[in-house]
Write an enzyme that holds these catalytic residues in place. Structure first.
Site, mmCIF file in Angstrom:
data_model
loop_
_atom_site.group_PDB
_atom_site.id
_atom_site.type_symbol
_atom_site.label_atom_id
_atom_site.label_comp_id
_atom_site.label_asym_id
_atom_site.label_seq_id
_atom_site.Cartn_x
_atom_site.Cartn_y
_atom_site.Cartn_z
ATOM 1 N N LYS A 90 0.869 -1.172 0.000
ATOM 2 C CA LYS A 90 0.000 0.000 0.000
ATOM 3 C C LYS A 90 0.904 1.220 0.000
ATOM 4 O O LYS A 90 2.062 1.138 0.418
ATOM 5 C CB LYS A 90 -0.872 0.000 1.266
ATOM 6 C CG LYS A 90 -2.076 0.887 1.187
ATOM 7 C CD LYS A 90 -3.330 0.131 0.788
ATOM 8 C CE LYS A 90 -4.514 1.058 0.684
ATOM 9 N NZ LYS A 90 -5.757 0.363 0.390
ATOM 10 N N GLY A 94 -24.997 3.450 4.487
ATOM 11 C CA GLY A 94 -24.145 4.038 3.452
ATOM 12 C C GLY A 94 -24.607 3.640 2.067
ATOM 13 O O GLY A 94 -24.393 2.501 1.642
ATOM 14 N N GLY A 151 -23.564 4.650 -0.874
ATOM 15 C CA GLY A 151 -22.585 5.171 -1.824
ATOM 16 C C GLY A 151 -22.467 4.220 -3.004
ATOM 17 O O GLY A 151 -23.414 3.493 -3.334
ATOM 18 N N LYS A 152 -21.288 4.202 -3.606
ATOM 19 C CA LYS A 152 -21.106 3.388 -4.821
ATOM 20 C C LYS A 152 -21.411 1.916 -4.538
ATOM 21 O O LYS A 152 -22.115 1.261 -5.293
ATOM 22 C CB LYS A 152 -19.666 3.549 -5.332
ATOM 23 C CG LYS A 152 -19.374 4.963 -5.805
ATOM 24 C CD LYS A 152 -18.007 5.086 -6.451
ATOM 25 C CE LYS A 152 -16.867 4.966 -5.469
ATOM 26 N NZ LYS A 152 -16.782 6.049 -4.478
ATOM 27 N N VAL A 153 -20.891 1.389 -3.437
ATOM 28 C CA VAL A 153 -21.097 -0.030 -3.132
ATOM 29 C C VAL A 153 -22.512 -0.264 -2.596
ATOM 30 O O VAL A 153 -23.211 -1.199 -3.025
ATOM 31 C CB VAL A 153 -20.057 -0.545 -2.103
ATOM 32 C CG1 VAL A 153 -20.310 -2.001 -1.774
ATOM 33 C CG2 VAL A 153 -18.644 -0.355 -2.627
ATOM 34 N N GLY A 154 -22.946 0.576 -1.661
ATOM 35 C CA GLY A 154 -24.258 0.402 -1.029
ATOM 36 C C GLY A 154 -25.393 0.368 -2.049
ATOM 37 O O GLY A 154 -26.353 -0.402 -1.906
HETATM 38 P P1 NAI Z 1 -18.632 6.000 -1.183
HETATM 39 O O1 NAI Z 1 -17.854 7.161 -0.702
HETATM 40 O O2 NAI Z 1 -19.145 5.980 -2.589
HETATM 41 O O3 NAI Z 1 -19.907 5.743 -0.246
HETATM 42 C C1 NAI Z 1 -19.918 5.898 1.135
HETATM 43 C C2 NAI Z 1 -21.313 6.400 1.516
HETATM 44 O O4 NAI Z 1 -21.416 6.383 2.934
HETATM 45 C C3 NAI Z 1 -21.596 7.823 1.039
HETATM 46 O O5 NAI Z 1 -22.839 7.892 0.383
HETATM 47 C C4 NAI Z 1 -21.591 8.630 2.345
HETATM 48 O O6 NAI Z 1 -22.468 9.743 2.311
HETATM 49 C C5 NAI Z 1 -22.069 7.582 3.338
HETATM 50 N N1 NAI Z 1 -21.735 7.861 4.732
HETATM 51 C C6 NAI Z 1 -20.617 8.428 5.242
HETATM 52 N N2 NAI Z 1 -20.693 8.495 6.574
HETATM 53 C C7 NAI Z 1 -21.875 7.944 6.929
HETATM 54 C C8 NAI Z 1 -22.517 7.710 8.168
HETATM 55 N N3 NAI Z 1 -21.961 8.068 9.330
HETATM 56 N N4 NAI Z 1 -23.726 7.120 8.156
HETATM 57 C C9 NAI Z 1 -24.312 6.756 6.992
HETATM 58 N N5 NAI Z 1 -23.741 6.947 5.785
HETATM 59 C C10 NAI Z 1 -22.538 7.536 5.754
HETATM 60 O O7 NAI Z 1 -17.715 4.716 -0.913
HETATM 61 P P2 NAI Z 1 -17.855 3.255 -1.504
HETATM 62 O O8 NAI Z 1 -16.946 3.097 -2.653
HETATM 63 O O9 NAI Z 1 -19.298 2.906 -1.650
HETATM 64 O O10 NAI Z 1 -17.214 2.385 -0.329
HETATM 65 C C11 NAI Z 1 -17.939 2.106 0.865
HETATM 66 C C12 NAI Z 1 -17.019 1.425 1.865
HETATM 67 O O11 NAI Z 1 -16.518 0.222 1.294
HETATM 68 C C13 NAI Z 1 -15.776 2.251 2.234
HETATM 69 O O12 NAI Z 1 -15.476 1.994 3.585
HETATM 70 C C14 NAI Z 1 -14.702 1.687 1.343
HETATM 71 O O13 NAI Z 1 -13.413 1.833 1.919
HETATM 72 C C15 NAI Z 1 -15.100 0.224 1.286
HETATM 73 N N6 NAI Z 1 -14.620 -0.467 0.103
HETATM 74 C C16 NAI Z 1 -14.946 -0.021 -1.145
HETATM 75 C C17 NAI Z 1 -14.465 -0.672 -2.263
HETATM 76 C C18 NAI Z 1 -14.825 -0.228 -3.645
HETATM 77 O O14 NAI Z 1 -14.508 -0.939 -4.601
HETATM 78 N N7 NAI Z 1 -15.513 0.902 -3.829
HETATM 79 C C19 NAI Z 1 -13.582 -1.849 -2.148
HETATM 80 C C20 NAI Z 1 -13.364 -2.292 -0.782
HETATM 81 C C21 NAI Z 1 -13.856 -1.596 0.285
#
Ligand code: NAI
Length: 360
Positions: free
Chosen positions: A83, A183, A185-188
């Site tokens: 990393k 959450g 976001g992209k994954v959720g």
């Molecule tokens: P993202 O930034 O697109 O989504 C995160 C979401 O969580 C956002 O919509 C944000 O507003 C929300 N959020 C932040 N704080 C919050 C809280 N206290 N309560 C409720 N919602 C909250 O990130 P993404 O890509 O969806 O990743 C989500 C998680 O998965 C992160 O922890 C990331 O490190 C992990 N991850 C993501 C991968 C990927 O390929 N995108 C791969 C492996 C892990």
């Protein structure tokens, strides 16, 4: 700061290599940490973050690179763990020359380390870094990359959840279960789609109004609650942390009503010992680094020349890996997080040992 002492993990062999990189003109200050190359070249993203101190940046890169070794091992990849962190505010100092200077340092390792995106870096940044080194993945589709990794991350999390459901309820489906997604976001978002397709009901929350609006428009059947506390204390079967790290802590675990926790967020356990607290409450926790490996599986596939179907097939195997870990945990009477570590260490040792066979 005592670098050797920091890398000399008590319960492990410690890191192989830690490289400090500086280019004063561009303001680049980066640390590349290689935990292990037992399974192949180290692979892990570059985090661009305004750490409060150099010690904090070092601590983060050491922890993250160790985590990648375990994640890559259990994902069945021929990659070790590494990393990098770039110390600074990406909003202020990120520039083409800085990223290219960083790319040259990555290149100087001659393939011992492959970089990719992480917090603060994006596919467009990888395209810039790639102008200086070929040891970079997670590139844009236009440049032959795989693009957004959240699609397969969500798919892998869903597979891990199916395995957990089978372990607890006897059938590998979420049909009829209520899943709380923290959450959107992209994954959720992708995960919600898989859950609804499978026949689950979903309750979700997000701090960003735009994410909630997306849910209202796209999936009116999803119930929305004000915050994570409301989510975890509601009547859910499965809790899926998909926002930030530390979701499972001394405050949330005692309040949790779910039987199962499976989510995408990295570093869900706030500190060592939380896995035991979960086990004592009879809550099954599928380790985050096992179920969220779909993203790294995708970027690793890109190194071979990206093939979505092949990568998806590999991410589907997260179901089997999760099932094996849960069974091993039961057999050895340890929490799944410990069983996962043991399996990863076994693969690193057994497959890594083969490199001692002289090839002539
Ligand atoms: P993202 O930034 O697109 O989504 C995160 C979401 O969580 C956002 O919509 C944000 O507003 C929300 N959020 C932040 N704080 C919050 C809280 N206290 N309560 C409720 N919602 C909250 O990130 P993404 O890509 O969806 O990743 C989500 C998680 O998965 C992160 O922890 C990331 O490190 C992990 N991850 C993501 C991968 C990927 O390929 N995108 C791969 C492996 C892990």
């Amino acid at each position: 700061m005592d670098v050797f002492a920091s890398t000399d993990g008590q319960e492990s062999d410690g890191h192989e290599q830690v490289v400090f990189c500086q280019d004063k003109q561009t303001g680049l200050r980066a640390i590349i940490a290689i935990y292990s190359t037992a399974l192949g070249p180290a692979l892990g993203g570059t985090r661009f973050y305004p750490y409060a101190s150099e010690a904090e940046a070092l601590r983060d890169v050491l922890e993250l690179s160790r985590g990648m070794a375990y994640k890559n091992a259990l994902a069945g990849l021929d990659h070790g763990g590494g990393k990098a962190v770039i110390w600074g505010d990406p909003e202020r100092i990120k520039s083409e020359p800085l990223l290219r200077a960083y790319g040259r340092f990555v290149d100087s390792l001659h393939g011992r380390y492959y970089t990719a995106c992480d917090v603060g870096t994006y596919v467009a940044d990888m395209d810039v870094i790639a102008r200086e080194t070929r040891y970079v993945t997670g590139r844009s589709v236009e440049h032959g990359g795989a693009g957004d990794s959240s699609v397969l991350t969500a798919w892998g999390v869903f597979q891990g959840m199916r395995a957990a459901a089978e372990h607890v309820w006897g059938s590998p489906t979420l049909a009829g279960r209520r899943v709380g997604v923290a959450g959107l976001g992209k994954v959720g978002k992708h995960l919600t789609a898989h859950l609804l397709d499978d026949g689950a009901s979903v309750v979700a929350t997000d701090v960003d109004e735009r994410a909630l609006e997306w849910a209202r428009r796209t999936y009116p059947q999803v119930d929305l609650v004000t915050d994570t506390e409301a989510l975890i204390t509601s009547d859910i079967d499965v809790y899926a942390p998909c926002a930030l790290g530390g979701a499972l802590n001394d405050a949330t675990v005692p309040a949790l009503r779910a039987r199962v926790v499976v989510g995408a967020a990295n570093n869900q356990l706030a500190h060592p010992g939380i896995e035991k607290l979960l086990a004592d409450r009879g809550i099954l926790y599928a380790p985050d680094y096992v179920v969220n490996a779909g993203g790294v599986i995708q970027v690793a596939d890109e190194i071979e020349g990206f093939n979505f179907e092949r990568a998806k097939l590999r991410a589907t195997r997260i179901y089997d890996t999760t099932r094996d870990i849960l069974r091993l945990a039961d057999a050895e009477g340890v929490p799944p997080a410990i069983a996962a570590d043991r399996l990863a260490e076994r693969r690193m040792a057994e497959v890594g040992r083969l490199r001692t066979i002289y090839l002539g």
